[in-house]
Scaffold this active site. Structure first.
Site, mmCIF file in Angstrom:
data_model
loop_
_atom_site.group_PDB
_atom_site.id
_atom_site.type_symbol
_atom_site.label_atom_id
_atom_site.label_comp_id
_atom_site.label_asym_id
_atom_site.label_seq_id
_atom_site.Cartn_x
_atom_site.Cartn_y
_atom_site.Cartn_z
ATOM 1 N N LYS A 159 -11.926 -1.983 6.785
ATOM 2 C CA LYS A 159 -11.105 -2.891 7.576
ATOM 3 C C LYS A 159 -11.616 -2.923 9.021
ATOM 4 C CE LYS A 159 -8.554 -3.347 3.934
ATOM 5 N NZ LYS A 159 -7.537 -2.403 3.502
ATOM 6 N N TRP A 215 0.842 -1.216 0.000
ATOM 7 C CA TRP A 215 0.000 0.000 0.000
ATOM 8 C C TRP A 215 0.865 1.250 0.000
ATOM 9 C CZ3 TRP A 215 -4.343 -1.195 -1.843
ATOM 10 C CH2 TRP A 215 -4.995 -2.372 -1.480
ATOM 11 N N ASP A 239 -1.647 6.771 6.278
ATOM 12 C CA ASP A 239 -2.684 5.831 5.842
ATOM 13 C C ASP A 239 -2.930 4.893 7.021
ATOM 14 O OD1 ASP A 239 -4.208 3.807 4.802
ATOM 15 O OD2 ASP A 239 -2.856 3.309 3.149
HETATM 16 C C1 PLP Z 1 -6.993 -1.926 2.122
HETATM 17 C C2 PLP Z 1 -6.002 -0.870 2.218
HETATM 18 C C3 PLP Z 1 -5.938 0.178 1.271
HETATM 19 C C4 PLP Z 1 -6.844 0.250 0.073
HETATM 20 O O1 PLP Z 1 -8.077 0.728 0.421
HETATM 21 P P1 PLP Z 1 -9.199 1.002 -0.689
HETATM 22 O O2 PLP Z 1 -10.283 1.576 0.149
HETATM 23 O O3 PLP Z 1 -9.523 -0.331 -1.293
HETATM 24 O O4 PLP Z 1 -8.651 1.928 -1.686
HETATM 25 C C5 PLP Z 1 -4.987 1.163 1.445
HETATM 26 N N1 PLP Z 1 -4.128 1.121 2.481
HETATM 27 C C6 PLP Z 1 -4.145 0.131 3.399
HETATM 28 C C7 PLP Z 1 -3.165 0.148 4.525
HETATM 29 C C8 PLP Z 1 -5.076 -0.898 3.285
HETATM 30 O O5 PLP Z 1 -5.101 -1.883 4.188
#
Ligand code: PLP
Length: 360
Positions: free
Chosen positions: A193, A101, A169
């Site tokens: 998540k 990511w 993030d």
């Molecule tokens: C799942 C995830 C993403 C992607 O998220 P989307 O909502 O599918 O764009 C980005 N960063 C992390 C750390 C993730 O676990």
């Protein structure tokens, strides 16, 4: 209600009471004779849901609404990979590469401008969190990924980056533990998540940093426009925001982030201790204990065939699903987000013991 043991990395398990409240609200919200999905996003009733969810998010993070604003946007965390640099990368930005990511975030920043990867754990296939990061004191911002969903590492402590604005993030560990959120200038997280369904991304932005935003950013990608319009520039993801709101209330009912964290640590350590005690069969992926994720717990079995057999039998014999590790590293991944009950972990370890006896 029959519940599978769902260890998915995302979209992931949600509290049953949130599912029940949502099911009711989808049929008839608050006896208004209409579904939460049928209401105007500008109605008094929906506005209350939206504003309360924004306020609860800040409350849980111990942030002052005078200083921070909460947006609920579409496009996933993946759109934030681009929105952050579009709005804030003027001269150069620093990134720490701790996994797939992070790499995607770096790729998007490169569309916009000079992007320095100041630390990376890629050489050892992302099995740890880099330390002593040589960041540039004149960078526009530094970007980190607090929990690496695929590789099972997590920043427990956030280092000091001086006066460089910190962007994170937090998609896979938001609201899983207390942090000093006031260290961050911008936080983003896809909801699916730990705090809701897919379709909404929470962005928490420091108002004073908005003043530094670049000029001429296109409308829908412009944080300032979203803030000025109180996150309702266009129709927001109404139902997902409702679910996030209920999940935040559930977190508060559990005792807030400190209590949630204690429970998450307990669950994770049950697994890590079991792996460490049986490390010739359940080989823990992250050796450095202080870098181990409390959300996504990864191990390998001695062979690929055994890994496949484990995942298949967990599903067919135990109704335990989504235990397969990400295709880039294989193995087994147990995602133990907030709503995953500790009993699930105990049952899983019971099955792991049986499987080991039968296959070692
Ligand atoms: C799942 C995830 C993403 C992607 O998220 P989307 O909502 O599918 O764009 C980005 N960063 C992390 C750390 C993730 O676990």
């Amino acid at each position: 209600m029959n519940r599978a043991f769902n260890f998915s990395a995302g979209p992931a398990v949600l509290p049953v009471e949130v599912l029940q409240e949502t099911a009711q609200a989808v049929l008839d919200y608050n006896n208004l004779g209409m579904s939460i999905m049928e209401m105007s996003h500008r109605s008094k009733e929906y506005d209350a849901v939206f504003k309360e969810t924004q306020a609860d998010a800040l409350k849980l993070m111990n942030l002052n609404p005078e200083e921070y604003y909460v947006l609920f946007l579409g496009g996933g965390a993946s759109l934030q990979f681009l929105m952050v640099p579009l709005n804030f990368l003027k001269n150069k930005a620093d990134y720490v590469n701790t996994g797939a990511w992070s790499k995607k975030a770096i790729k998007e920043a490169k569309w916009v401008g000079t992007t320095n990867v100041v630390a990376s754990s890629e050489e050892t296939n992302f099995d740890h969190i880099p330390k002593n990061i040589p960041y540039n004191t004149d960078a526009d911002y530094i970007h980190i990924t607090t929990n690496n969903t695929i590789y099972g590492t997590q920043w427990r402590e956030i280092p000091d980056f001086g006066n460089v604005p910190l962007v994170a993030d937090m998609s896979s560990d938001i609201f899983s533990c207390p942090r000093d959120f006031s260290k961050f200038s911008l936080i983003y997280a896809g909801a699916q998540k730990n705090i809701g369904p897919s379709g909404v991304t929470m962005v928490v932005i420091k108002k004073s940093w908005l003043e530094k935003q670049k000029e001429n950013v296109p409308t829908m990608l412009n944080y300032k426009i979203h803030v000025e319009n109180e996150s309702l520039y266009n129709t927001p993801p109404c139902l997902p925001v409702y679910v996030v709101g209920r999940t935040l209330k559930w977190i508060m009912k559990q005792g807030g982030l400190e209590a949630i964290n204690q429970n998450n640590i307990k669950k994770a350590n049950l697994l890590y201790d079991f792996f460490d005690a049986n490390a010739d069969f359940y080989i823990p992926r992250v050796k450095d204990k202080e870098d181990r994720s409390y959300m996504n717990i990864c191990c390998n079995l001695p062979t690929k065939e055994l890994e496949e057999k484990f995942v298949a039998e967990a599903k067919s014999k135990m109704q335990m699903t989504n235990l397969k590790g990400h295709r880039s590293i294989g193995g087994v991944r147990v995602s133990t987000y907030n709503a995953c009950p500790i009993e699930w972990i105990e049952k899983l370890i019971g099955f792991m013991e049986v499987f080991m006896k039968e296959n070692k």
